[in-house]
Design a protein around this motif. Structure first.
Motif, PDB file in Angstrom:
ATOM      1  N   SER A  30     -68.507  46.277  75.165  1.00 56.76           N
ATOM      2  CA  SER A  30     -69.280  46.884  74.077  1.00 56.76           C
ATOM      3  C   SER A  30     -68.777  46.404  72.725  1.00 56.76           C
ATOM      4  N   ILE A  33     -69.712  42.628  72.270  1.00 57.74           N
ATOM      5  CA  ILE A  33     -71.123  42.453  71.915  1.00 57.74           C
ATOM      6  C   ILE A  33     -71.354  42.867  70.467  1.00 57.74           C
ATOM      7  N   ALA A  34     -70.731  43.964  70.034  1.00 59.79           N
ATOM      8  CA  ALA A  34     -70.880  44.408  68.638  1.00 59.79           C
ATOM      9  C   ALA A  34     -70.312  43.368  67.676  1.00 59.79           C
ATOM     10  N   LYS A  35     -69.165  42.780  68.029  1.00 57.37           N
ATOM     11  CA  LYS A  35     -68.549  41.759  67.177  1.00 57.37           C
ATOM     12  C   LYS A  35     -69.435  40.520  67.089  1.00 57.37           C
ATOM     13  N   GLU A  36     -69.947  40.053  68.231  1.00 56.49           N
ATOM     14  CA  GLU A  36     -70.820  38.885  68.228  1.00 56.49           C
ATOM     15  C   GLU A  36     -72.111  39.155  67.463  1.00 56.49           C
ATOM     16  N   SER A  37     -72.653  40.367  67.576  1.00 62.83           N
ATOM     17  CA  SER A  37     -73.861  40.727  66.831  1.00 62.83           C
ATOM     18  C   SER A  37     -73.594  40.696  65.333  1.00 62.83           C
ATOM     19  N   ALA A  38     -72.445  41.222  64.913  1.00 60.72           N
ATOM     20  CA  ALA A  38     -72.093  41.219  63.494  1.00 60.72           C
ATOM     21  C   ALA A  38     -71.920  39.793  62.975  1.00 60.72           C
ATOM     22  N   THR A  40     -73.352  37.106  64.181  1.00 63.95           N
ATOM     23  CA  THR A  40     -74.689  36.502  64.136  1.00 63.95           C
ATOM     24  C   THR A  40     -75.437  36.966  62.894  1.00 63.95           C
ATOM     25  N   GLU A  41     -75.348  38.263  62.584  1.00 67.23           N
ATOM     26  CA  GLU A  41     -76.011  38.782  61.385  1.00 67.23           C
ATOM     27  C   GLU A  41     -75.447  38.146  60.118  1.00 67.23           C
ATOM     28  N   VAL A 164     -86.827  40.026  67.243  1.00 65.16           N
ATOM     29  CA  VAL A 164     -85.906  40.930  66.564  1.00 65.16           C
ATOM     30  C   VAL A 164     -86.095  42.345  67.072  1.00 65.16           C
ATOM     31  N   LYS A 165     -84.975  42.991  67.345  1.00 63.20           N
ATOM     32  CA  LYS A 165     -85.018  44.373  67.811  1.00 63.20           C
ATOM     33  C   LYS A 165     -85.475  45.268  66.665  1.00 63.20           C
ATOM     34  N   SER A 167     -85.940  48.885  65.057  1.00 68.68           N
ATOM     35  CA  SER A 167     -85.400  50.230  65.259  1.00 68.68           C
ATOM     36  C   SER A 167     -86.309  51.277  64.679  1.00 68.68           C
TER      37      SER A 167
END
Length: 167
Positions: A30, A33-38, A40-41, A164-165, A167
């Protein structure tokens, strides 16, 4: 492997895996994934800040090498555009036909070449996983009429926004 053999340790932990998968696995992945998402952003934000993201039809130029490669695409017959002094990028519009969407495997090899020319390299496992992923992307071409990222007639901006997700 080299670190494992040089230290003569009894056990060695795999990259991108928790030390104790039975107890820490879910939390570890978890966080990963959060680190990779950040990351990427942040990368997308940087590209958007220089208007490089979604520059279909134009070649973004930020270095001398990119300048030379852009000119090589059509022998220097195209046009350079600047968006002002606050945008740290030039855009080259080649003369003639529109630019083709690059292949994922070709992009990976260009990135790997750049990394090796700058004296760095990918970890072997990461490079193998990255290359396998690009091959999966390449396999999408057969079902999408030669496209791997966009549907036929769709811009890269529209293809990205479709994924894109929300929300």
């Amino acid at each position: 492997r080299q670190a494992h053999e040089s230290s003569l340790s009894r056990e060695s932990h795999h990259d991108f895996h928790p030390h104790d998968p039975e107890h820490d696995g879910e939390a570890f992945f978890s966080k990963l994934i959060a680190k990779e998402s950040a990351l990427t952003e942040l990368t997308v934000g940087r590209l958007m800040g220089n208007y490089i993201f979604f520059s279909d039809g134009y070649i973004p130029v930020q270095t001398g090498q990119a300048f030379y490669k852009a000119i090589q695409t059509d022998g220097g017959k195209g046009t350079f555009y600047s968006l002002g002094s606050d945008v740290h990028c030039l855009f080259y519009k080649p003369a003639g036909d529109a630019l083709a969407m690059p292949d994922p495997t070709e992009c990976f090899h260009a990135l790997a070449d750049h990394v090796s020319m700058t004296g760095r390299r990918f970890e072997v496992g990461y490079a193998a996983a990255f290359e396998a992923f690009t091959e999966v992307l390449e396999s999408r071409k057969e079902g999408l009429g030669g496209s791997w990222f966009t549907a036929p007639g769709e811009s890269s901006k529209d293809a990205f926004m479709r994924r894109v997700k929300r929300s």
